[in-house]
Design a protein around this motif. Structure first.
Motif, PDB file in Angstrom:
ATOM      1  N   ASN A   1       0.865  -1.085  -0.074  1.00 32.01           N
ATOM      2  CA  ASN A   1      -0.189   0.117  -0.098  1.00 32.01           C
ATOM      3  C   ASN A   1       0.952   1.287  -0.028  1.00 32.01           C
ATOM      4  OD1 ASN A   1       0.849   0.249   2.730  1.00 32.01           O
ATOM      5  ND2 ASN A   1      -0.934  -0.196   3.583  1.00 32.01           N
ATOM      6  N   VAL A   2       0.440   2.327   0.084  1.00 30.90           N
ATOM      7  CA  VAL A   2       0.998   3.642  -0.108  1.00 30.90           C
ATOM      8  C   VAL A   2       2.001   3.718   1.150  1.00 30.90           C
ATOM      9  CG1 VAL A   2      -0.596   4.989   1.048  1.00 30.90           C
ATOM     10  CG2 VAL A   2       0.938   6.074  -0.591  1.00 30.90           C
TER      11      VAL A   2
ATOM     12  N   ASP B   1      19.168   8.470  -6.285  1.00 26.81           N
ATOM     13  CA  ASP B   1      18.925   7.969  -7.593  1.00 26.81           C
ATOM     14  C   ASP B   1      17.858   6.624  -7.479  1.00 26.81           C
ATOM     15  OD1 ASP B   1      20.242   9.735  -8.921  1.00 26.81           O
ATOM     16  OD2 ASP B   1      22.112   8.545  -8.838  1.00 26.81           O
ATOM     17  N   GLU B   2      18.206   5.801  -6.595  1.00 23.74           N
ATOM     18  CA  GLU B   2      17.346   4.611  -6.465  1.00 23.74           C
ATOM     19  C   GLU B   2      15.931   5.141  -5.797  1.00 23.74           C
ATOM     20  OE1 GLU B   2      19.478   0.972  -4.856  1.00 23.74           O
ATOM     21  OE2 GLU B   2      21.026   2.606  -4.803  1.00 23.74           O
ATOM     22  N   ALA B   3      15.979   6.069  -4.890  1.00 22.73           N
ATOM     23  CA  ALA B   3      14.902   6.604  -4.377  1.00 22.73           C
ATOM     24  C   ALA B   3      14.088   7.457  -5.349  1.00 22.73           C
ATOM     25  CB  ALA B   3      15.228   7.777  -3.380  1.00 22.73           C
TER      26      ALA B   3
ATOM     27  N   THR C   1       5.543  12.358  -1.382  1.00 25.76           N
ATOM     28  CA  THR C   1       6.050  13.306  -2.293  1.00 25.76           C
ATOM     29  C   THR C   1       6.994  14.428  -1.380  1.00 25.76           C
ATOM     30  OG1 THR C   1       3.988  13.224  -3.694  1.00 25.76           O
ATOM     31  CG2 THR C   1       5.492  15.293  -3.820  1.00 25.76           C
ATOM     32  N   THR C   2       6.389  14.640   0.030  1.00 32.63           N
ATOM     33  CA  THR C   2       7.051  15.333   0.767  1.00 32.63           C
ATOM     34  C   THR C   2       8.408  14.772   1.031  1.00 32.63           C
ATOM     35  OG1 THR C   2       5.141  16.484   1.762  1.00 32.63           O
ATOM     36  CG2 THR C   2       7.062  16.621   3.059  1.00 32.63           C
TER      37      THR C   2
ATOM     38  N   THR D   1       7.701   4.685  -9.786  1.00 28.29           N
ATOM     39  CA  THR D   1       7.141   3.462  -9.796  1.00 28.29           C
ATOM     40  C   THR D   1       5.982   3.473  -9.193  1.00 28.29           C
ATOM     41  OG1 THR D   1       9.392   2.561  -9.984  1.00 28.29           O
ATOM     42  CG2 THR D   1       7.786   0.965  -9.849  1.00 28.29           C
ATOM     43  N   MET D   2       5.857   4.324  -7.787  1.00 28.75           N
ATOM     44  CA  MET D   2       4.934   4.150  -6.973  1.00 28.75           C
ATOM     45  C   MET D   2       3.411   4.421  -7.721  1.00 28.75           C
ATOM     46  SD  MET D   2       6.201   6.326  -3.760  1.00 28.75           S
ATOM     47  CE  MET D   2       4.707   6.133  -2.876  1.00 28.75           C
ATOM     48  N   PRO D   3       2.462   3.420  -7.515  1.00 31.82           N
ATOM     49  CA  PRO D   3       1.281   3.540  -8.330  1.00 31.82           C
ATOM     50  C   PRO D   3       0.403   4.777  -7.751  1.00 31.82           C
ATOM     51  CG  PRO D   3       1.051   1.802  -6.639  1.00 31.82           C
ATOM     52  CD  PRO D   3       2.511   2.330  -6.761  1.00 31.82           C
ATOM     53  N   VAL D   4       0.606   5.017  -6.258  1.00 32.35           N
ATOM     54  CA  VAL D   4      -0.306   6.240  -5.599  1.00 32.35           C
ATOM     55  C   VAL D   4       0.885   7.181  -4.829  1.00 32.35           C
ATOM     56  CG1 VAL D   4      -1.965   6.887  -4.035  1.00 32.35           C
ATOM     57  CG2 VAL D   4      -2.179   4.890  -5.683  1.00 32.35           C
TER      58      VAL D   4
END
Length: 705
Positions: free
Chosen positions: A141-142, A159-161, A176-177, A167-170
């Protein structure tokens, strides 16, 4: 049928009652009253699964994982929430290995179970393990995505982050913060601002992350513009803006923000204390400290550091004592600051006390702490304890080796200093510039000219360390002390860089020692050009003139000092007795409460010294007065006052440890040697340059200082 309906309200009442009791258990546990929560739990006749989960969570919350595990084992039934609570409790208590055992043994897992164990690994810095589990998750989940994102940001794998974030669906506001904060942490402000501007919805945390990012990366003016248009601000927002100003030294703007804050939080006040400290505004820092209704350990630590940073060591010690009286547990930064104060003041008893605390909290295993402890014991004159700390610690870093090498040098133990130096090199650890300053100083303090020359020559050729101005200063000092003044002057002339005040000061001191007036005048002239407000060259040259009876030249120097507003730093000595520091200044000052007793002790010592053949050396008094007045002036030098006080107050068999802010004068050096002999006491004097250990009429420096 009628009876069946009459039972429904009763069942609902029982359920509501059970929920109410569970709520009370949760509330009591949250405020730290776990014993009362347990009593309430024990009084429940029929405990449901919610009550069991609540009390177990309460024990975890109060850092009692063993008791929580015992209760979990007694549960008549468990659900997935119970198992998840056990995993989460272990994670919160830093017991991720125990959490993993529970995770592996639980009968059924859900997304919360997986997310909890991933979070545990991230919190413990085991991000690779977290990644491995994250990839195995049957569903995410998120929150799961955000936890893993935070782990990569924590390891600065930006870079991996970024790839994971894309890739996150939501992508909710929290994820985002986090990504914005990660970009800011790496200085990627353009990427952070782009993400910030694209957010469909922002909260106060998002705004604060962007403001803080600009502030922490030195763009405080951009941060301020964004700060001003924030739709809402919280305490963290205000503190972020304030800290941005303090960190770049703009204390006035920081003070304006602080004044405008609707609520002055503890972190904001702490930031202002640190800011004022860095700007040497101690009174302003103290004003903020005194006005705070609530203080945390960081507050006390910041104020102690403020005093230590600005040379108010006694105030730092007093504040540390107040902190202890109020029952505030000293944190790591405050203990390190106090160790530095103890080293500066040579307050050995306080230093030992802090060392004991560091051992209690197991901070003494840290390599940085070990280096600070070694320095503290060295500067307090306890080389045995310094070496003990050094020997117990493995592996040793370069700072530790340098600390003990420099310590031996300051105590005039050149052989030991060189031995440790060669021992360090044999381990394969490369010496650095600080190492060579310590070794060359050891050679200088003991007159080892050949050894010093050889080491200086090997710096570049063997160890690939380019000699700096500090190393040339050591060599000038080495040659000058040995009476090789011409060689010292030639070295200055052929240096690849301009000689600084330290080098000319070393040469001037050597000229004073070897009575070379012509070269002294050259060195003094250079020093006055470099440091026109420094009284040192005037005093040394004046002493030279006085020793030759050139009183007109002495008067001329004094006149020039007055015209240029140059004032001499007064001689000051201090001694620690029963954890109290007693200060003394030169002359017949009546500042100390025991002044009359000290004077009587000095008079008594004067008689003993005269019987032992002591004659005051008037060359160390630059005044144009008769011999009787000179002898009287010499008798009240600050180090003699401190030694007399030590003889009165320090128990027989214990060394008398005295510190002086200036170099000990030759007359006091001779007198204290005899005092040690006639009283049978060990006297350790640390002056501005080195240590002198007086015993049986001899000094450890061998009269070479």
């Amino acid at each position: 049928m009628q009876m069946l309906f009459s039972l429904v309200p009763s069942r609902r009442y029982c359920a509501d009652y059970a929920i109410s009791l569970s709520s009370q258990i949760i509330r009591l546990a949250r405020i730290g009253q776990i014993e009362r929560a347990r009593k309430l739990f024990d009084q429940i006749p029929q405990k449901d699964i919610i009550a069991w989960n609540s009390i177990i969570a309460g024990y975890f919350q109060n850092n009692q994982p063993q008791e929580a595990r015992l209760l979990f084992g007694k549960m008549p039934e468990r659900n997935t929430v119970s198992w998840n609570g056990l995993i989460s409790g272990y994670v919160k208590n830093g017991m991720v290995s125990e959490a993993r055992k529970v995770f592996d043994s639980m009968p059924q897992r859900n997304v919360v179970s997986w997310t909890s164990i991933v979070r545990g690994y991230v919190q413990e810095g085991l991000v690779s393990e977290a990644e491995s589990l994250f990839m195995q998750m049957p569903e995410k989940n998120v929150v799961s995505w955000t936890v893993m994102l935070g782990g990569l940001i924590q390891e600065r794998r930006i870079d991996e982050a970024r790839q994971l974030f894309n890739t996150m669906p939501v992508k909710d506001v929290v994820a985002t913060t986090n990504m914005i904060a990660g970009y800011c942490q790496e200085g990627c402000l353009v990427e952070a601002r782009h993400l910030f501007d694209e957010m469909p919805r922002r909260n106060v945390i998002s705004w604060t992350a962007m403001v803080s990012g600009y502030a922490q990366n030195g763009h405080v003016d951009v941060a301020r513009k964004l700060f001003e248009v924030m739709p809402e601000k919280n305490e963290v927002s205000w503190t972020a803006m304030l800290t941005g100003y303090t960190q770049c030294g703009r204390i006035r703007e920081a003070a304006e923000v602080f004044k405008a804050m609707p609520i002055k939080s503890v972190p904001a006040c702490n930031a202002m204390i640190i800011g004022f400290s860095q700007s040497a505004e101690v009174d302003e820092a103290k004003r903020v400290f005194d006005r705070m209704r609530e203080k945390d350990s960081g507050t006390w630590s910041a104020m102690i550091k403020c005093y230590e940073r600005n040379g108010l060591e006694l105030e730092a010690l007093k504040l540390f004592a107040s902190m202890q009286r109020e029952g505030i547990s000293a944190d790591f930064p405050s203990m390190i600051s106090i160790l530095s104060v103890c080293a500066s003041l040579a307050t050995l008893d306080h230093g030992r006390q802090v060392h004991a605390r560091l051992v209690k909290f197991q901070f003494n295993c840290d390599v940085f702490v070990a280096s600070v402890l070694i320095t503290m014991y060295v500067k307090c004159g306890d080389l045995v304890k310094a070496k003990r700390v050094f020997n117990r610690f493995n592996p040793k870093d370069i700072v530790m080796w340098n600390s003990i090498i420099t310590g031996y040098a300051q105590h005039g133990l050149a052989e030991e200093s060189l031995q440790v130096f060669y021992e360090m090199c044999s381990t394969g650890l490369a010496p650095d510039g600080v190492t060579f300053v310590g070794v060359l100083s050891a050679c200088s303090y003991t007159g080892k000219v050949k050894e010093g020359n050889d080491i200086f020559e090997s710096m570049k050729s063997k160890y690939l360390v380019e000699p700096s101005v500090e190393h040339y200063a050591c060599m000038v000092d080495l040659l000058g002390r040995a009476g090789l003044l011409t060689e010292a002057m030639n070295l200055i002339k052929t240096m690849p860089m301009e000689a600084d005040a330290i080098i000319w000061g070393s040469l001037l001191g050597a000229c004073r020692m070897h009575m070379n007036l012509d070269m002294a005048e050259i060195a003094a002239k250079k020093l006055v050009e470099l440091e026109p407000t420094n009284a040192g060259p005037y005093i040394l040259l004046s002493n030279l003139y006085a020793s030759r009876g050139r009183w007109a030249d002495v008067a001329g120097l004094r006149s020039r000092m007055r015209l240029r507003n140059v004032s001499k730093s007064p001689g000051c000595s201090w001694i620690e007795v029963e954890k109290s520091v007693h200060m003394f200044t030169g002359g017949e000052s009546v500042a100390h409460p025991d002044h009359m007793v000290i004077v009587k002790m000095l008079e008594y010592l004067g008689g003993l010294l005269r019987e032992a053949g002591y004659c005051p050396d008037g060359s160390f008094v630059m005044h144009d007065v008769d011999e009787e007045e000179k002898a009287n002036s010499l008798g009240y030098h600050s180090e003699k006052l401190a030694v007399a006080f030590g003889l009165l107050k320090v128990h027989q068999g214990m060394p008398i440890r005295v510190m002086k802010n200036l170099r000990v004068c030759g007359d006091c050096h001779s007198a204290i040697k005899l005092i040690a002999k006639v009283t049978g006491r060990e006297i350790i004097l640390r002056d501005a340059n080195r240590f002198h250990r007086f015993m049986n009429g001899f000094c450890s420096c061998g009269d070479y200082w």
